[in-house]
Write a protein that holds these residues in place. Structure first.
Motif, PDB file in Angstrom:
ATOM      1  N   LYS A   8     -58.141 -15.555  -8.595  1.00 43.45           N
ATOM      2  CA  LYS A   8     -57.629 -15.608  -9.966  1.00 43.45           C
ATOM      3  C   LYS A   8     -57.445 -14.218 -10.544  1.00 43.45           C
ATOM      4  O   LYS A   8     -56.711 -14.044 -11.514  1.00 43.45           O
ATOM      5  CB  LYS A   8     -58.584 -16.419 -10.857  1.00 43.45           C
ATOM      6  CG  LYS A   8     -58.580 -17.911 -10.568  1.00 43.45           C
ATOM      7  CD  LYS A   8     -59.316 -18.667 -11.654  1.00 43.45           C
ATOM      8  CE  LYS A   8     -60.797 -18.382 -11.611  1.00 43.45           C
ATOM      9  NZ  LYS A   8     -61.547 -19.172 -12.609  1.00 43.45           N
ATOM     10  N   ALA A   9     -58.103 -13.220  -9.971  1.00 41.25           N
ATOM     11  CA  ALA A   9     -57.999 -11.860 -10.497  1.00 41.25           C
ATOM     12  C   ALA A   9     -56.564 -11.356 -10.470  1.00 41.25           C
ATOM     13  O   ALA A   9     -56.164 -10.549 -11.304  1.00 41.25           O
ATOM     14  CB  ALA A   9     -58.894 -10.920  -9.696  1.00 41.25           C
ATOM     15  N   THR A  16     -59.388 -17.284 -18.262  1.00 40.04           N
ATOM     16  CA  THR A  16     -60.183 -16.336 -17.489  1.00 40.04           C
ATOM     17  C   THR A  16     -60.029 -14.898 -17.950  1.00 40.04           C
ATOM     18  O   THR A  16     -60.820 -14.053 -17.593  1.00 40.04           O
ATOM     19  CB  THR A  16     -59.784 -16.397 -15.993  1.00 40.04           C
ATOM     20  OG1 THR A  16     -58.400 -16.066 -15.883  1.00 40.04           O
ATOM     21  CG2 THR A  16     -60.022 -17.771 -15.427  1.00 40.04           C
ATOM     22  N   THR A  17     -59.024 -14.622 -18.793  1.00 43.21           N
ATOM     23  CA  THR A  17     -58.762 -13.238 -19.179  1.00 43.21           C
ATOM     24  C   THR A  17     -59.965 -12.584 -19.830  1.00 43.21           C
ATOM     25  O   THR A  17     -60.298 -11.438 -19.548  1.00 43.21           O
ATOM     26  CB  THR A  17     -57.573 -13.178 -20.151  1.00 43.21           C
ATOM     27  OG1 THR A  17     -56.448 -13.774 -19.522  1.00 43.21           O
ATOM     28  CG2 THR A  17     -57.251 -11.748 -20.517  1.00 43.21           C
ATOM     29  N   SER A  18     -60.678 -13.316 -20.675  1.00 39.34           N
ATOM     30  CA  SER A  18     -61.797 -12.727 -21.403  1.00 39.34           C
ATOM     31  C   SER A  18     -62.971 -12.390 -20.503  1.00 39.34           C
ATOM     32  O   SER A  18     -63.770 -11.518 -20.822  1.00 39.34           O
ATOM     33  CB  SER A  18     -62.274 -13.681 -22.502  1.00 39.34           C
ATOM     34  OG  SER A  18     -62.699 -14.888 -21.920  1.00 39.34           O
ATOM     35  N   THR A  19     -63.094 -13.063 -19.354  1.00 42.71           N
ATOM     36  CA  THR A  19     -64.245 -12.829 -18.473  1.00 42.71           C
ATOM     37  C   THR A  19     -63.904 -11.898 -17.315  1.00 42.71           C
ATOM     38  O   THR A  19     -64.756 -11.606 -16.498  1.00 42.71           O
ATOM     39  CB  THR A  19     -64.744 -14.162 -17.886  1.00 42.71           C
ATOM     40  OG1 THR A  19     -63.692 -14.765 -17.135  1.00 42.71           O
ATOM     41  CG2 THR A  19     -65.199 -15.096 -18.982  1.00 42.71           C
ATOM     42  N   MET A  20     -62.649 -11.443 -17.246  1.00 43.47           N
ATOM     43  CA  MET A  20     -62.211 -10.628 -16.128  1.00 43.47           C
ATOM     44  C   MET A  20     -62.413  -9.144 -16.362  1.00 43.47           C
ATOM     45  O   MET A  20     -62.439  -8.671 -17.492  1.00 43.47           O
ATOM     46  CB  MET A  20     -60.718 -10.862 -15.844  1.00 43.47           C
ATOM     47  CG  MET A  20     -60.439 -12.194 -15.190  1.00 43.47           C
ATOM     48  SD  MET A  20     -58.712 -12.349 -14.863  1.00 43.47           S
ATOM     49  CE  MET A  20     -58.359 -10.821 -14.041  1.00 43.47           C
ATOM     50  N   ILE A  21     -62.540  -8.415 -15.279  1.00 45.89           N
ATOM     51  CA  ILE A  21     -62.535  -6.959 -15.365  1.00 45.89           C
ATOM     52  C   ILE A  21     -61.123  -6.542 -15.721  1.00 45.89           C
ATOM     53  O   ILE A  21     -60.140  -7.130 -15.250  1.00 45.89           O
ATOM     54  CB  ILE A  21     -62.932  -6.352 -14.000  1.00 45.89           C
ATOM     55  CG1 ILE A  21     -64.365  -6.719 -13.681  1.00 45.89           C
ATOM     56  CG2 ILE A  21     -62.729  -4.862 -13.973  1.00 45.89           C
ATOM     57  CD1 ILE A  21     -64.788  -6.345 -12.278  1.00 45.89           C
TER      58      ILE A  21
END
Length: 366
Positions: A8-9, A16-21
């Motif tokens: 998903k990265a 997922t954007t908020s939890t991604m690097i």
């Protein structure tokens, strides 16, 4: 089961954007293929015998302490960790050698006064022979002697891990596995449930082959032949996203590491040119076994998107590869990366490899 965060990265969604690097940040100095590994929520870490034990078979408290501390950091950050550990045979060999000497001294204390009778001499010769057999270093790891070493050493190894994990407020559990646990459907179902249950409770399963009862399987029916392939099998079976193989060298080299011209391979692909060096004298596997295990772990159809072969002697290896945050102090990417063929991670790693080659070429010309 959760979706694969590494895949998903490269295809972020609103959830997922908020939890991604932040993969595009100007401040991010780490290659995207390595930054993606920090998103993994379930990982398998394997420490080989050369990492767990010193040359004499005694546990390396320095390396083990560092590994346990870093696993605890991941655990507290919400990452589910399965830890595959070697070392029981080496520790057990030392224990039984010591026991053999103690037993010999005990017999000496109970010998009768005066000259021994002929049957006593014969008995002592027999006992001495068996003790000498025990004291000999057994190079064949599947021998009956190695099984007794494993039975004695596994108990001490787990006691050591308990004493190291407890101060970090991490609960460890022991799982000794055999070929049948993966080949029998009912065994595998029960095993998978146990693993999921332990991970859901925040425990760290410590996995090893049950050498004391395992039957040697060198034919095509064997599902694993050493702890490298066992770790890869666990990564696939229990749906880990990353497998980290800690060994006694910095990663996979194009030549034996002892060669002055040897160069660390940052990304290993199907066309990588690798010359295998000498195998460690302590464990069963070698670099060839690790490469095979890494390929098995990330083969198409597996939830495991990446495998890293790195040095267990580097006391920051685990956090520098899997830690939640990147620190420039970690230096260049560590170890050798393997990725699922055809995946976005592989494409990213290949592009980075081309960029690295171009940079090196420019530096040489300058």
């Amino acid at each position: 089961f959760h979706q694969n965060n590494i895949r998903k990265a490269f295809h972020p969604t609103k959830d997922t954007t908020s939890t991604m690097i932040n993969m595009n940040s100007d401040q991010l100095q780490e290659p995207r293929s390595r930054a993606a590994l920090r998103l993994a929520r379930r990982v398998v870490i394997k420490a080989g015998t050369s990492v767990v034990a010193n040359a004499d078979g005694s546990p390396s408290l320095r390396r083990l302490g560092a590994i346990v501390e870093q696993i605890a950091e991941l655990n507290h950050a919400g990452v589910e960790v399965l830890f595959v550990s070697s070392g029981a045979v080496g520790m057990g060999r030392n224990l039984l050698r010591k026991q053999a000497r103690l037993n010999m001294s005990f017999m000496d204390l109970h010998k009768t006064d005066g000259l021994p009778q002929a049957d006593e001499v014969s008995s002592r010769l027999t006992q001495s022979s068996s003790i000498n057999d025990l004291l000999e270093v057994n190079e064949q790891m599947e021998s009956s002697a190695a099984k007794s070493y494993a039975a004695a050493g596994q108990f001490e190894l787990m006691n050591l891990y308990q004493s190291l994990f407890a101060p970090k407020n991490v609960t460890a559990s022991q799982m000794l596995l055999t070929q049948a646990d993966f080949q029998d459907e009912s065994h595998l179902k029960t095993l998978s449930y146990a693993v999921e249950r332990l991970l859901s409770l925040g425990c760290v399963p410590i996995i090893n082959e049950n050498d004391a009862v395992s039957v040697t399987a060198n034919d095509s029916t064997a599902v694993f032949s050493d702890n490298d392939s066992l770790a890869a099998l666990c990564a696939r079976t229990f749906k880990a996203e990353v497998l980290l193989l800690l060994t006694d060298v910095d990663g996979v080299y194009n030549l034996p590491p002892s060669d002055p011209k040897a160069r660390l391979i940052q990304y290993h692909h199907s066309n990588s040119d690798v010359a295998i060096g000498t195998k460690s004298s302590q464990g069963r596997g070698g670099m060839a076994a690790k490469i095979e295990a890494a390929r098995m772990a990330v083969s198409p159809g597996s939830a495991c998107a990446a495998c890293i072969v790195a040095a267990g002697s580097d006391l920051d290896s685990v956090r520098s590869i899997l830690g939640r945050e990147y620190d420039p102090a970690f230096g260049p990417p560590k170890g050798t990366l393997f990725a699922t063929p055809g995946s976005d991670l592989e494409k990213e790693a290949m592009d980075e490899m081309i960029d690295w080659a171009e940079d090196e070429s420019q530096m040489e010309e300058a």
